[in-house]
Design an enzyme around this catalytic site. Structure first.
Site, short mmCIF file in Angstrom:
data_model
loop_
_atom_site.label_atom_id
_atom_site.label_comp_id
_atom_site.label_asym_id
_atom_site.label_seq_id
_atom_site.Cartn_x
_atom_site.Cartn_y
_atom_site.Cartn_z
N CYS A 344 0.85 -1.20 0.00
CA CYS A 344 0.00 0.00 0.00
C CYS A 344 0.88 1.25 0.00
O CYS A 344 1.35 1.68 1.06
CB CYS A 344 -0.92 0.01 1.21
SG CYS A 344 -2.01 1.46 1.28
N CYS A 347 -0.39 4.17 2.25
CA CYS A 347 -0.25 3.97 3.70
C CYS A 347 1.20 4.11 4.14
O CYS A 347 1.51 4.82 5.09
CB CYS A 347 -0.75 2.59 4.09
SG CYS A 347 -2.47 2.27 3.69
N ASP A 348 2.08 3.39 3.45
CA ASP A 348 3.45 3.22 3.95
C ASP A 348 4.46 4.16 3.31
O ASP A 348 5.59 4.26 3.78
CB ASP A 348 3.89 1.77 3.73
CG ASP A 348 3.00 0.79 4.47
OD1 ASP A 348 2.43 1.19 5.50
OD2 ASP A 348 2.85 -0.35 4.02
#
Length: 518
Positions: A344, A347-348
């Site tokens: 992701c 997200c990361d």
């Protein structure tokens, strides 16, 4: 920090507060502390029930706690919770201020009954659409149980902690100083993990349920649509899902859902769940299907067994278990999952600020990920197996215009390398020369498509393709009478949200037609 429109909305929300509370800020002389102080001053000015103190003694600065007078609630934000976490902040303000949460009385009672001191720490990023679910769930637990404390930490602002704890994926949750879990989790999932008797109690309840007319397995767009269409027919409908929303919950921007110009995955999932709950649908969360037993005769009952040990029976089934990110299946991938290997980018990505990363895959998802990451990380290398990228031309043009991006075509990834604790490189084979090459990296984002969630059906009479997709006819029915399937788990082409919803509705109507004819 708040524009006039946002201030107006927040002021209206804060009018729902029924009891006074305090915001206690811990600050230093840095710019971020001054930025946080400005935000908190704006918020406190919107309600006479809020008192702001700037003399907090928390070791993390900038940070702030939200407390009732003379009572620590255990809710702490370390950082400036804007972006996706602004909603978490607003909910915390309302709930500490006495406004009731939209949570069932059963779950609240389960929270209150938890024993033992629990200090949760959640590392999040402001661009992570999965993090708010975790932050909001743990905040709620802290507010309703004095034994629970939760600190939500902006990983980008507290890089020293991220480095020392070797955090390379968000949300990352710690309990009493030890790793607890990673990735999106619902309140139910967290409670199931800390309340050891919950699964057994839930399994017992499910085993006692009467047979359904239609049981939907899976809670993504296809499953939600199937449940709604079935319930609207007035028949006994259930939906059992490992997590409501499925793959959509991990999707950042959605711009092709017709009639809605732009939305985000978590928002769409929330709307789907609310729509399902408008009808008399028995929603059963945290239920991972593990086995299927077909009815012994046409018109009999099909059975589905779940990881919890529960078994549900139904006259018809709609299988909508969706798909998940496809893995590279190369040495080192599993060893360094969440230690540099990620799936992701939204997200990361912030955890790799200034670092060198690779994106595996040259389709739309891969190129979009590379474009987004290029604005955060130091350098991006896109690695594509084929001799050309498959992404839309406009995306390829944008990618090629970026100065900190390299593109490698005809490259077969062969190994993820690391130092034992985190990724340090990628090995690949040049498919034109058969030469083995390597790239020094600190992160790898895998974007190579999806694989259907049908492992639990192997060995069953349901016919599937070699890729594991369920074969369906024009009505959505599988090779087993009374068993239908819909969405990304099937052979229907073009894995799109809007197509999955239509297929879910069609499969449900097919199931209803089967019921009235049998």
């Amino acid at each position: 920090m708040l524009d006039a429109n946002l201030k107006s909305q927040l002021k209206a929300y804060l009018e729902k507060v029924t009891q006074p509370f305090e915001i206690v800020a811990s600050l230093d002389d840095g710019a971020k502390s001054q930025e946080l102080l400005g935000l908190l001053e704006e918020i406190s000015s919107l309600s006479d029930k809020i008192t702001l103190h700037s003399d907090g003694q928390d070791a993390r600065t900038p940070s702030f706690a939200i407390n009732r007078p003379g009572e620590e609630t255990g809710v702490v934000f370390a950082g400036i919770p804007m972006g996706h976490e602004f909603t978490s902040l607003v909910l915390a303000l309302l709930q500490v201020g006495g406004h009731p949460p939209k949570t069932s009385a059963e779950l609240l009672d389960q929270i209150k009954a938890l024993d033992g001191e629990m200090l949760f720490e959640t590392y999040y990023s402001l661009s992570c659409q999965n993090c708010p679910d975790v932050v909001q769930a743990l905040n709620l637990m802290a507010i309703f149980n004095p034994n629970v404390r939760h600190v939500a930490i902006d990983g980008a602002l507290f890089q020293d902690e991220v480095e020392s704890r070797e955090i390379m994926s968000v949300p990352s949750i710690y309990l009493n100083g030890k790793p607890f879990d990673q990735g999106r989790m619902t309140l139910e999932q967290i409670l199931a993990k800390v309340d050891t008797g919950a699964a057994e109690r839930d399994a017992k309840k499910l085993n006692e349920k009467a047979a359904f007319d239609t049981l939907v397995i899976g809670g993504g767009p296809a499953g939600a649509a199937a449940a709604i269409y079935s319930a609207r027919k007035g028949i006994n409908t259930g939906i059992a899902a490992e997590r409501f929303g499925g793959q959509v919950a991990d999707t950042m921007g959605i711009e092709n859902f017709i009639s809605v110009s732009h939305t985000e995955g978590p928002k769409l999932v929330s709307a789907l769940e609310e729509h399902v709950k408008d009808y008399e649908v028995d929603v059963m969360n945290l239920q991972l299907a593990t086995a299927f037993k077909a009815a012994e005769a046409e018109g009999g009952l099909h059975e589905v067994t779940f990881e919890s040990g529960a078994t549900l029976k139904s006259k018809t089934l709609v299988l909508a278990t969706g798909a998940r990110w496809r893995e590279m299946n190369v040495p080192g991938e599993q060893q360094y999952r969440n230690k540099g290997v990620a799936y992701c980018p939204h997200c990361d990505g912030p955890l790799f600020k200034g670092k060198r990363v690779a994106v595996i895959g040259g389709g739309n998802s891969g190129v979009e990920a590379a474009i987004d990451l290029a604005g955060i990380v130091g350098h991006v290398t896109l690695v594509e197996f084929m001799g050309e990228m498959r992404a839309d031309a406009v995306l390829q043009k944008k990618l090629k215009s970026l100065p900190n991006v390299d593109i490698i075509l005809n490259a077969q990834t062969t190994e993820v390398t690391g130092d034992g604790s985190r990724v340090n490189g990628l090995n690949y084979k040049d498919r034109t020369s058969d030469e083995s090459k390597s790239i020094a990296l600190e992160g790898i984002f895998v974007q190579i498509g999806l694989v259907p969630n049908t492992e639990w059906l192997k060995g069953s009479p349901i016919e599937m393709t070699p890729r594991g997709e369920i074969i369906v006819d024009a009505h959505g029915m599988t090779s087993v009478p009374g068993v239908f399937a819909a969405g990304d788990v099937t052979t229907v082409p073009y894995k799109q949200i809007i197509i999955a919803m239509g297929e879910g509705a069609k499969a449900s109507l097919g199931a209803f037609d089967y019921l009235i004819r049998n």
